[in-house]
Design a protein around this motif. Structure first.
Motif, PDB file in Angstrom:
ATOM      1  N   SER A  87      25.449 -54.422 121.594  1.00 57.39           N
ATOM      2  CA  SER A  87      25.220 -53.725 120.322  1.00 57.39           C
ATOM      3  C   SER A  87      26.339 -53.781 119.324  1.00 57.39           C
ATOM      4  O   SER A  87      27.283 -54.245 119.760  1.00 57.39           O
ATOM      5  CB  SER A  87      24.898 -52.299 120.732  1.00 57.39           C
ATOM      6  OG  SER A  87      25.987 -51.511 121.109  1.00 57.39           O
ATOM      7  N   TYR A  89      27.701 -51.688 116.007  1.00 55.40           N
ATOM      8  CA  TYR A  89      27.897 -50.654 115.211  1.00 55.40           C
ATOM      9  C   TYR A  89      28.555 -50.813 113.906  1.00 55.40           C
ATOM     10  O   TYR A  89      29.923 -51.498 113.861  1.00 55.40           O
ATOM     11  CB  TYR A  89      28.453 -49.434 115.982  1.00 55.40           C
ATOM     12  CG  TYR A  89      28.657 -48.304 115.181  1.00 55.40           C
ATOM     13  CD1 TYR A  89      27.609 -47.238 115.148  1.00 55.40           C
ATOM     14  CD2 TYR A  89      29.873 -48.096 114.484  1.00 55.40           C
ATOM     15  CE1 TYR A  89      27.837 -45.955 114.490  1.00 55.40           C
ATOM     16  CE2 TYR A  89      30.123 -46.650 114.066  1.00 55.40           C
ATOM     17  CZ  TYR A  89      29.079 -45.733 113.681  1.00 55.40           C
ATOM     18  OH  TYR A  89      29.267 -44.674 113.196  1.00 55.40           O
ATOM     19  N   ARG A 124      26.677 -52.606 127.379  1.00 55.00           N
ATOM     20  CA  ARG A 124      26.209 -51.262 128.280  1.00 55.00           C
ATOM     21  C   ARG A 124      25.598 -51.972 129.616  1.00 55.00           C
ATOM     22  O   ARG A 124      24.816 -52.850 129.476  1.00 55.00           O
ATOM     23  CB  ARG A 124      25.377 -50.555 127.674  1.00 55.00           C
ATOM     24  CG  ARG A 124      25.982 -49.674 126.302  1.00 55.00           C
ATOM     25  CD  ARG A 124      24.770 -48.814 125.929  1.00 55.00           C
ATOM     26  NE  ARG A 124      25.453 -47.898 124.876  1.00 55.00           N
ATOM     27  CZ  ARG A 124      24.658 -47.167 123.927  1.00 55.00           C
ATOM     28  NH1 ARG A 124      23.296 -46.846 124.338  1.00 55.00           N
ATOM     29  NH2 ARG A 124      25.049 -46.277 123.180  1.00 55.00           N
ATOM     30  N   SER A 174      21.374 -41.465 127.926  1.00 54.75           N
ATOM     31  CA  SER A 174      20.510 -41.896 126.695  1.00 54.75           C
ATOM     32  C   SER A 174      19.129 -41.776 127.301  1.00 54.75           C
ATOM     33  O   SER A 174      18.411 -42.819 127.528  1.00 54.75           O
ATOM     34  CB  SER A 174      20.516 -43.336 126.179  1.00 54.75           C
ATOM     35  OG  SER A 174      21.886 -43.576 125.857  1.00 54.75           O
ATOM     36  N   GLU A 184      20.885 -40.616 122.214  1.00 53.32           N
ATOM     37  CA  GLU A 184      22.283 -41.430 122.120  1.00 53.32           C
ATOM     38  C   GLU A 184      23.447 -40.419 122.516  1.00 53.32           C
ATOM     39  O   GLU A 184      23.686 -39.884 121.381  1.00 53.32           O
ATOM     40  CB  GLU A 184      22.540 -42.062 120.794  1.00 53.32           C
ATOM     41  CG  GLU A 184      21.970 -43.623 120.610  1.00 53.32           C
ATOM     42  CD  GLU A 184      22.432 -44.490 121.457  1.00 53.32           C
ATOM     43  OE1 GLU A 184      23.449 -44.433 122.314  1.00 53.32           O
ATOM     44  OE2 GLU A 184      22.128 -45.828 121.150  1.00 53.32           O
ATOM     45  N   SER A 185      24.076 -40.520 123.558  1.00 53.44           N
ATOM     46  CA  SER A 185      25.267 -39.799 123.824  1.00 53.44           C
ATOM     47  C   SER A 185      26.105 -40.785 124.545  1.00 53.44           C
ATOM     48  O   SER A 185      25.751 -41.178 125.464  1.00 53.44           O
ATOM     49  CB  SER A 185      24.806 -38.482 124.326  1.00 53.44           C
ATOM     50  OG  SER A 185      24.292 -38.761 125.706  1.00 53.44           O
ATOM     51  N   ARG A 186      27.356 -40.443 124.217  1.00 52.92           N
ATOM     52  CA  ARG A 186      28.533 -41.202 124.844  1.00 52.92           C
ATOM     53  C   ARG A 186      29.874 -40.472 124.803  1.00 52.92           C
ATOM     54  O   ARG A 186      30.194 -39.979 123.864  1.00 52.92           O
ATOM     55  CB  ARG A 186      28.495 -42.674 124.395  1.00 52.92           C
ATOM     56  CG  ARG A 186      28.922 -43.580 125.098  1.00 52.92           C
ATOM     57  CD  ARG A 186      29.265 -45.003 124.091  1.00 52.92           C
ATOM     58  NE  ARG A 186      30.512 -44.752 123.338  1.00 52.92           N
ATOM     59  CZ  ARG A 186      30.981 -45.837 122.394  1.00 52.92           C
ATOM     60  NH1 ARG A 186      30.427 -46.792 122.367  1.00 52.92           N
ATOM     61  NH2 ARG A 186      31.858 -45.684 121.593  1.00 52.92           N
ATOM     62  N   GLY A 221      17.804 -42.571 118.745  1.00 51.49           N
ATOM     63  CA  GLY A 221      17.391 -44.298 118.672  1.00 51.49           C
ATOM     64  C   GLY A 221      15.896 -44.484 118.681  1.00 51.49           C
ATOM     65  O   GLY A 221      15.176 -43.628 119.191  1.00 51.49           O
ATOM     66  N   THR A 229      16.716 -52.517 119.500  1.00 50.77           N
ATOM     67  CA  THR A 229      16.788 -50.544 119.279  1.00 50.77           C
ATOM     68  C   THR A 229      17.601 -50.623 118.028  1.00 50.77           C
ATOM     69  O   THR A 229      18.447 -51.394 117.789  1.00 50.77           O
ATOM     70  CB  THR A 229      17.494 -49.984 120.515  1.00 50.77           C
ATOM     71  OG1 THR A 229      18.934 -50.499 120.709  1.00 50.77           O
ATOM     72  CG2 THR A 229      16.675 -50.171 121.724  1.00 50.77           C
ATOM     73  N   SER A 231      19.704 -47.255 115.987  1.00 49.75           N
ATOM     74  CA  SER A 231      20.072 -45.727 116.184  1.00 49.75           C
ATOM     75  C   SER A 231      20.819 -45.495 115.091  1.00 49.75           C
ATOM     76  O   SER A 231      21.903 -46.150 114.567  1.00 49.75           O
ATOM     77  CB  SER A 231      20.765 -45.681 117.594  1.00 49.75           C
ATOM     78  OG  SER A 231      20.242 -46.193 118.820  1.00 49.75           O
ATOM     79  N   ILE A 233      24.009 -42.733 114.114  1.00 45.33           N
ATOM     80  CA  ILE A 233      24.798 -42.208 115.359  1.00 45.33           C
ATOM     81  C   ILE A 233      25.969 -41.411 114.531  1.00 45.33           C
ATOM     82  O   ILE A 233      26.387 -41.970 113.358  1.00 45.33           O
ATOM     83  CB  ILE A 233      25.366 -43.155 116.207  1.00 45.33           C
ATOM     84  CG1 ILE A 233      24.578 -43.818 117.001  1.00 45.33           C
ATOM     85  CG2 ILE A 233      26.848 -42.790 117.036  1.00 45.33           C
ATOM     86  CD1 ILE A 233      24.990 -44.907 118.230  1.00 45.33           C
ATOM     87  N   ARG A 256      23.662 -48.208 114.645  1.00 48.66           N
ATOM     88  CA  ARG A 256      23.678 -49.130 115.794  1.00 48.66           C
ATOM     89  C   ARG A 256      22.613 -50.168 116.042  1.00 48.66           C
ATOM     90  O   ARG A 256      21.398 -49.600 116.159  1.00 48.66           O
ATOM     91  CB  ARG A 256      24.312 -48.501 117.203  1.00 48.66           C
ATOM     92  CG  ARG A 256      24.279 -49.037 118.386  1.00 48.66           C
ATOM     93  CD  ARG A 256      24.214 -48.104 119.718  1.00 48.66           C
ATOM     94  NE  ARG A 256      24.254 -49.183 120.840  1.00 48.66           N
ATOM     95  CZ  ARG A 256      23.357 -49.196 121.575  1.00 48.66           C
ATOM     96  NH1 ARG A 256      21.910 -49.033 121.066  1.00 48.66           N
ATOM     97  NH2 ARG A 256      23.143 -49.995 122.734  1.00 48.66           N
TER      98      ARG A 256
END
Length: 261
Positions: A87, A89, A124, A174, A184-186, A221, A229, A231, A233, A256
């Motif tokens: 990805s 961003y 990822r 996710s 989306e969480s990280r 996303g 995809t 997203s 963010i 993203r």
């Protein structure tokens, strides 16, 4: 005549008892069937063999699919998610609390900034809804004003910039919320190399240092075809403090674009 029939009549009850345990006594032998309709070369058992493969390949009928036993409509499930993702961003960034310390007096000046830019390349590895990975981030913005300066009633126009090059490892979650939309969480932790430069009047201050960096992000996303995809963010990033430039905390919002494979 009676002497001939009497033994036969007496033997009938005995034969009836044996017939209960051996019904073949009253069944004709195979050799007694008419031979004109019997073909010894024909495999009569083949007509009754069950073809298991044909049973599963038969097309579904309307009667089956319209009942309560019909399968649910096809849709995305976590087991269909691709295992890897790249990805990119891109977003804007803005410091929340960032100051400049005067080392000899310990006085802290407040720094104001223009909106900056944040870019990040990420890899990822998915494990159902969870993922781990690494990313390479670059962030930069310009210093704009210096305030809280002793002897000056207002802010002072300054020049300079801040640049951050960071490598981070992350874990995330996710889950798929609908067939197309996912969360989306990280959380990330890594090392950042910083370049801070500021020019006030004719004096220039410059620091280059490496410190810990952390970030948390949240967003939504959209999955186009289970490969591409997009997203939206929001990120919160922070670094450990330094002697001259401290309280490094900023946030970012952006897009993203990802590709799952």
């Amino acid at each position: 005549m009676k002497s001939l029939l009497l033994p036969f009549l007496l033997s009938l009850p005995i034969l009836g008892v044996f017939a209960q345990y051996d019904p073949s006594l009253f069944e004709p032998e195979p050799g007694n069937f008419p031979q004109q309709n019997y073909d010894p070369s024909y495999n009569y058992s083949s007509n009754y063999a069950l073809d298991e493969n044909a049973l599963f390949t038969q097309p579904a009928t309307t009667q089956i699919t319209n009942t309560s036993y019909a399968l649910p409509p096809a849709g995305f499930s976590p087991s269909e998610r691709k295992k890897n993702a790249f990805s990119y961003y891109l977003g804007f960034s803005q410091p929340i609390d960032y100051g400049l310390n005067h080392l000899s007096t310990g006085h802290r000046f407040e720094l104001d900034h223009d909106y900056g830019v944040l870019m990040e390349f990420e890899y990822r590895r998915y494990f159902k809804d969870f993922h781990i990975g690494i990313s390479n981030m670059y962030q930069s913005y310009k210093h704009h004003q210096l305030s809280n300066v002793t002897g000056y009633p207002g802010p002072i126009e300054v020049d300079g910039y801040n640049g951050v090059f960071a490598v981070m490892a992350h874990v995330g979650w996710s889950p798929q919320m609908t067939e197309k939309i996912f969360l989306e969480s990280r959380f990330s932790l890594g090392l950042a190399y910083n370049i801070d430069e500021i020019t006030v009047f004719s004096s220039q201050l410059k620091d280059e240092y490496t410190e810990m960096i952390y970030s948390a992000q949240l967003g939504l996303g959209y999955r186009f075809d289970n490969s591409m995809t997009l997203s939206v963010i929001w990120k919160l990033l922070g670094q450990s403090t330094k002697d001259r430039f401290d309280n490094f905390l900023f946030h970012s919002a952006g897009l993203r674009l990802g590709y799952d494979f």
